[in-house]
Design an enzyme around this catalytic site. Structure first.
Site, PDB file in Angstrom:
ATOM      1  N   LYS A 129      37.012  45.360  34.407  1.00 26.92           N
ATOM      2  CA  LYS A 129      37.603  44.074  34.357  1.00 26.92           C
ATOM      3  C   LYS A 129      37.621  43.518  32.983  1.00 26.92           C
ATOM      4  O   LYS A 129      36.632  43.796  32.116  1.00 26.92           O
ATOM      5  CB  LYS A 129      37.288  42.949  35.362  1.00 26.92           C
ATOM      6  CG  LYS A 129      38.237  41.905  35.740  1.00 26.92           C
ATOM      7  CD  LYS A 129      39.005  42.474  36.584  1.00 26.92           C
ATOM      8  CE  LYS A 129      40.196  41.532  37.107  1.00 26.92           C
ATOM      9  NZ  LYS A 129      40.715  41.922  38.525  1.00 26.92           N
ATOM     10  N   ASP A 169      46.142  40.322  35.553  1.00 29.03           N
ATOM     11  CA  ASP A 169      45.316  39.459  36.428  1.00 29.03           C
ATOM     12  C   ASP A 169      45.778  38.263  36.135  1.00 29.03           C
ATOM     13  O   ASP A 169      47.152  38.103  35.525  1.00 29.03           O
ATOM     14  CB  ASP A 169      44.066  39.798  36.385  1.00 29.03           C
ATOM     15  CG  ASP A 169      43.144  38.903  37.355  1.00 29.03           C
ATOM     16  OD1 ASP A 169      42.879  39.660  38.505  1.00 29.03           O
ATOM     17  OD2 ASP A 169      42.566  37.793  37.364  1.00 29.03           O
TER      18      ASP A 169
HETATM   19  N1  GLU Z   1      43.821  42.287  39.003  1.00 30.34           N
HETATM   20  C1  GLU Z   1      44.196  43.146  39.967  1.00 30.34           C
HETATM   21  C2  GLU Z   1      42.924  43.042  40.936  1.00 30.34           C
HETATM   22  O1  GLU Z   1      42.255  42.150  41.149  1.00 30.34           O
HETATM   23  C3  GLU Z   1      44.796  44.442  39.718  1.00 30.34           C
HETATM   24  C4  GLU Z   1      43.921  45.376  38.922  1.00 30.34           C
HETATM   25  C5  GLU Z   1      44.751  46.476  38.560  1.00 30.34           C
HETATM   26  O2  GLU Z   1      45.976  46.733  38.967  1.00 30.34           O
HETATM   27  O3  GLU Z   1      44.092  47.622  37.971  1.00 30.34           O
HETATM   28  O4  GLU Z   1      42.826  43.973  41.780  1.00 30.34           O
END
Ligand code: GLU
Length: 448
Positions: A129, A169
């Site tokens: 992340k 996100d």
């Molecule tokens: N931010 C999204 C999540 O919390 C998607 C992450 C992604 O697609 O890599 O899962």
């Protein structure tokens, strides 16, 4: 000799003392460790080689300065992060969050959650992340672009199709992914589509990626309702938030015969008894990027409650889809009192531990985020698959795959909870099932 519970408590205490002040990270770790007792008892080999301790420690944490210039020529400096949490199952995968509240603890909690969530999808992706404490609110398009370019100039060295693949996100959508991808393409001198997901379908993105998190959360809810002999048809729903997740949760709910009467942003919520006008909501949020308070200017029968709490609105089904810890014990008691029977978390960790307990004690079906909102990252993995094979699937095909994945995740959580003696407990089921997948892979790969 220490009991399994005592050992898990020791691990937790060491995470707290090694990561001081990172309260959301502690909370996410606590929830997982609290679930693992039955697995460790039945399969002690999974706790060997200090796998539990290793799972709680990110493989790599990158922190960097992001200098940029606003439209008046003033210089700003923000802090950028990428936490590459765990790569036992595949390249690091997870979104970027741009929000003023972001600090290392936010990104660590999200990266930790992502590792388990990604494992539940059954697709070959590890967990990571990233983000920045940048506030995109009221920033011009040019300012957003300059910020994204500066951010990518630094982060690009640590990314790659087989290494680390960010996506969106909070505060990062298709526009930002475009600017980030443009800069990456320039730096790397390659059209490496698979380095980012959430791209536009016209330039390497997947159809249904934008819709995936919201649609997936509704598919998960439908499965939970099935176990109770219920359906979505005619249900009254409250969806918090009004970003990408909330909008496509509302869209799918409306398609499947439910009625969404409220949604929100960080300033307040709107109540529209006849059902939220999705077309208008999209115009406000996606096209004009305005606050939801403007909804009532166009739909005068709706009500805007400034600083109000959307969880006070009576509903059958709740979809917390805004941000972490947005729904507390008091809100949960209100929902239960008003007859709410099921909750599907569209956001990451939106319900506090108190709230989760209230729901579970009251027999409310509670779908935790790492299971219920895994549809987004699942379609990201499908986007990587399309990029790797230089293919582009139709919307219908991709949505069918998403639906199947959400059904599989639901079944896995349900069956794992049953196998380990906590039937109906999706929190336990999801945490145990994903831990099993990650720890088995880690053990197979040895001490690396
Ligand atoms: N931010 C999204 C999540 O919390 C998607 C992450 C992604 O697609 O890599 O899962």
């Amino acid at each position: 000799m220490a009991t399994d519970e005592e050992r898990l408590e020791e691990v937790y205490q060491s995470v707290v003392s090694r990561n001081p002040g990172e309260v959301e990270f502690h909370q996410a770790v606590r929830e997982v460790l609290d679930s693992l007792g039955p697995v460790i008892a039945k399969r002690p080999e999974l706790a060997e080689q200090r796998v539990i301790e290793r799972i709680c420690e990110p493989e790599r944490q990158i922190i960097f300065g992001v200098p940029w210039q606003d439209d008046r020529g003033e210089v700003h400096i923000n802090r950028g992060f990428r936490v590459q949490f765990n790569s036992a199952l595949g390249p690091y995968k997870g979104g970027l969050r741009f929000h003023p509240s972001v600090y290392l603890g936010t990104i660590k909690f999200l990266g930790f959650e992502q590792t388990f969530k990604n494992a539940l999808t059954g697709l070959p992706i590890g967990g990571g992340k990233g983000g920045a404490d940048f506030n995109p609110r009221d920033r011009s398009d040019a300012e957003i672009m300059r910020f994204c370019q500066s951010f990518m100039l630094e982060l690009s060295r640590d990314l790659g199709e087989y290494r680390d693949v960010p996506a969106g996100d909070i505060g990062v959508g298709q526009r930002e992914i475009g600017y980030l991808f443009g800069m990456y393409k320039r730096i790397s001198k390659q059209y490496e589509s698979g380095v980012l997901t959430g791209k536009g379908p016209g330039w390497g993105g997947s159809h249904a990626r934008r819709e995936a998190t919201g649609y997936g959360s509704v598919f998960f809810m439908r499965e939970m309702l099935r176990t109770r002999g219920e359906s979505l048809e005619g249900k009254t729903c409250v969806v918090s938030g009004s970003g990408n997740v909330a909008i496509y949760t509302i869209e799918k709910l409306e398609q499947l015969g439910a009625r969404v009467v409220a949604c929100s942003d960080s300033d307040g919520f709107i109540y529209d008894a006849g059902g939220i006008d999705l077309h208008l909501l999209k115009e406000i949020k996606e096209d004009a990027r305005l606050r939801i308070s403007t909804y009532t200017e166009r739909k005068t029968q709706a009500r805007y409650v400034d600083h109000g709490n959307a969880w006070d609105v009576p509903c059958d089904l709740a979809f917390p889809s805004a941000t972490q810890n947005e729904l507390n014990g008091r809100d949960a008691r209100t929902l239960v009192k008003n007859g709410c029977i099921a909750v599907s978390e569209g956001a990451n960790m939106p319900c506090t531990p108190d709230a989760v307990k209230v729901f579970q004690d009251a027999g409310v079906s509670f779908g935790l985020g790492k299971a219920a909102n895994a549809g987004g990252v699942a379609v990201s993995a499908l986007e990587m698959q399309q990029n790797a094979s230089r293919d582009s699937w139709t919307f219908a095909h991709t949505e069918r795959r998403l639906e199947q994945i959400m059904q599989d995740i639901h079944r896995l959580c349900w069956e794992t909870a049953e196998t380990y003696g906590t039937p109906g407990n999706y929190v336990r089921g999801a945490n145990m099932a994903s831990f099993i997948r990650v720890s088995e892979a880690m053990l197979s790969l040895g001490l690396t």
